[in-house]
Design a protein around this motif. Structure first.
Motif, PDB file in Angstrom:
ATOM      1  N   SER A 104       0.827  -1.042   0.456  1.00 49.82           N
ATOM      2  CA  SER A 104      -0.636  -0.136   0.033  1.00 49.82           C
ATOM      3  C   SER A 104       0.742   1.214  -0.979  1.00 49.82           C
ATOM      4  CB  SER A 104      -0.777   0.017   1.466  1.00 49.82           C
ATOM      5  OG  SER A 104      -1.894  -1.469   1.282  1.00 49.82           O
ATOM      6  N   ASN A 311      -5.291   0.838 -10.360  1.00 46.11           N
ATOM      7  CA  ASN A 311      -6.416   1.344  -9.358  1.00 46.11           C
ATOM      8  C   ASN A 311      -5.802   2.133  -9.021  1.00 46.11           C
ATOM      9  OD1 ASN A 311      -8.247   3.121  -7.979  1.00 46.11           O
ATOM     10  ND2 ASN A 311      -9.822   1.334  -8.670  1.00 46.11           N
ATOM     11  N   SER A 314      -7.012   2.456  -5.021  1.00 45.20           N
ATOM     12  CA  SER A 314      -7.186   0.761  -4.933  1.00 45.20           C
ATOM     13  C   SER A 314      -5.442  -0.094  -3.472  1.00 45.20           C
ATOM     14  CB  SER A 314      -7.631  -0.258  -5.572  1.00 45.20           C
ATOM     15  OG  SER A 314      -6.356  -0.604  -6.373  1.00 45.20           O
ATOM     16  N   GLN A 317      -3.515   4.065   0.976  1.00 51.64           N
ATOM     17  CA  GLN A 317      -4.249   3.950   2.797  1.00 51.64           C
ATOM     18  C   GLN A 317      -3.688   4.405   3.626  1.00 51.64           C
ATOM     19  OE1 GLN A 317      -5.305   0.555   5.619  1.00 51.64           O
ATOM     20  NE2 GLN A 317      -4.513  -0.546   4.023  1.00 51.64           N
TER      21      GLN A 317
END
Length: 332
Positions: A104, A311, A314, A317
């Motif tokens: 992430s 994406n 997505s 975070q």
């Protein structure tokens, strides 16, 4: 994950950076069970600065460092869980996501000096090439999947060229330096301190790594295992301490230069010359960051440099608190 070299040394020297510690760490005794590995990308100074500032001296968990020559191997290490946090340029998150690595984007480093590029496309001394358009048919050395790869793509696009109209020679930073110095390539897309050192030897900057050819941000990445469960609070503390050491470095350029000189094995004078292009502040991922990365990802897909659409939202975070700005770190 490939890693050119790594070190594992705890940061426990006397603290010059005083804004850490307190109730947040004392109230989590389980943190003493954790060890976090920070990826040091290309000698970014993080390990040396940790020792100089004592950023982790009061942390109840252990901190070690692993060195990487550039971003793509660091992304792989984050995906495999071999590191817990590290900074890369704008392209490695895109190529990593296209290969479905599990990681992430957890924060963004924004360069402070927006007119001083950290990377450029350079040509050798005496080269007749004067514009990006004149790279047509030429051989360009670049580390594949790096931010410098993105610089080449956008610079050519903005000059009316495609990657099919040049010869890309995908070389590691060290191999690129050799090819450039020996005249085996016509241009080299690379970052500092390599740019600064090459210019000292007569190279010339052809395209600066500034908008619209390049972003002014790097991206912090982490394995997903650190973002859930009991490790998350400790991970946030880790990230804030790391952010704090760079905030301290921005206000202490002489010591920042010492850290870069040590990690990059360059002279103090050379390190001092690249400090202005190395200063940054860290913040949570904003919608504008996601959009910038998404636009670049689509350019990479269109140019055939990745095989799958990604994406960016997505894989983003946030871990840092909303409104966080590393420049406001206490004690810096």
């Amino acid at each position: 994950a490939a890693c050119s070299s790594s070190s594992a040394s705890s940061s426990s020297t006397s603290a010059k950076l005083t804004g850490f510690g307190g109730s947040s760490t004392v109230s989590h005794p389980q943190w003493s069970q954790y060890t976090f590995v920070i990826g040091d990308n290309g000698g970014d100074g993080s390990e040396a600065l940790a020792k100089i500032t004592g950023a982790f001296a009061s942390a109840p968990y252990k901190v070690t460092f692993a060195r990487f020559t550039y971003g793509p191997p660091l992304i792989q290490a984050a995906a495999s869980g071999d590191i817990d946090l590290g900074s890369v340029g704008d392209v490695p998150p895109i190529t990593g996501a296209a290969q479905e690595y599990g990681f992430s984007v957890v924060g963004v480093a924004h360069y402070i000096n927006t007119t001083v590029p950290d990377e450029d496309i350079i040509v050798p001394k005496g080269s007749p090439i004067k514009t990006a358009a004149e790279l047509k048919g030429k051989k360009i050395a670049v580390p594949q999947g790096s931010s410098a790869h993105g610089l080449v793509l956008l610079a050519l696009k903005n000059a009316g060229l495609t990657l099919n109209e040049v010869q890309l020679d995908f070389l590691s930073p060290a191999a690129g330096a050799t090819a450039f110095a020996s005249g085996k390539v016509d241009a080299w897309s690379i970052w500092n301190p390599q740019v600064s050192l090459a210019v000292q030897q007569g190279a010339r900057i052809l395209v600066k790594g500034l908008p619209p050819n390049d972003q002014l941000s790097n991206y912090y990445v982490a394995p997903n295992k650190d973002l859930t469960g009991p490790r998350r609070a400790a991970f946030e503390d880790l990230f804030e301490r790391l952010s704090g050491e760079f905030a301290w470095a921005n206000k202490h350029p002489a010591e920042y230069a010492q850290a870069l000189a040590q990690e990059d094995t360059i002279s103090l004078a050379d390190a001092s010359a690249v400090v202005p292009s190395s200063e940054f502040w860290i913040a949570p991922v904003a919608s504008s960051d996601v959009q910038a990365e998404q636009t670049l990802a689509e350019a990479f897909l269109q140019a055939g440099q990745i095989k799958k659409a990604v994406n960016i939202a997505s894989i983003s975070q946030n871990v840092l608190p909303a409104g966080y700005d590393s420049m406001n770190t206490p004690g810096t």
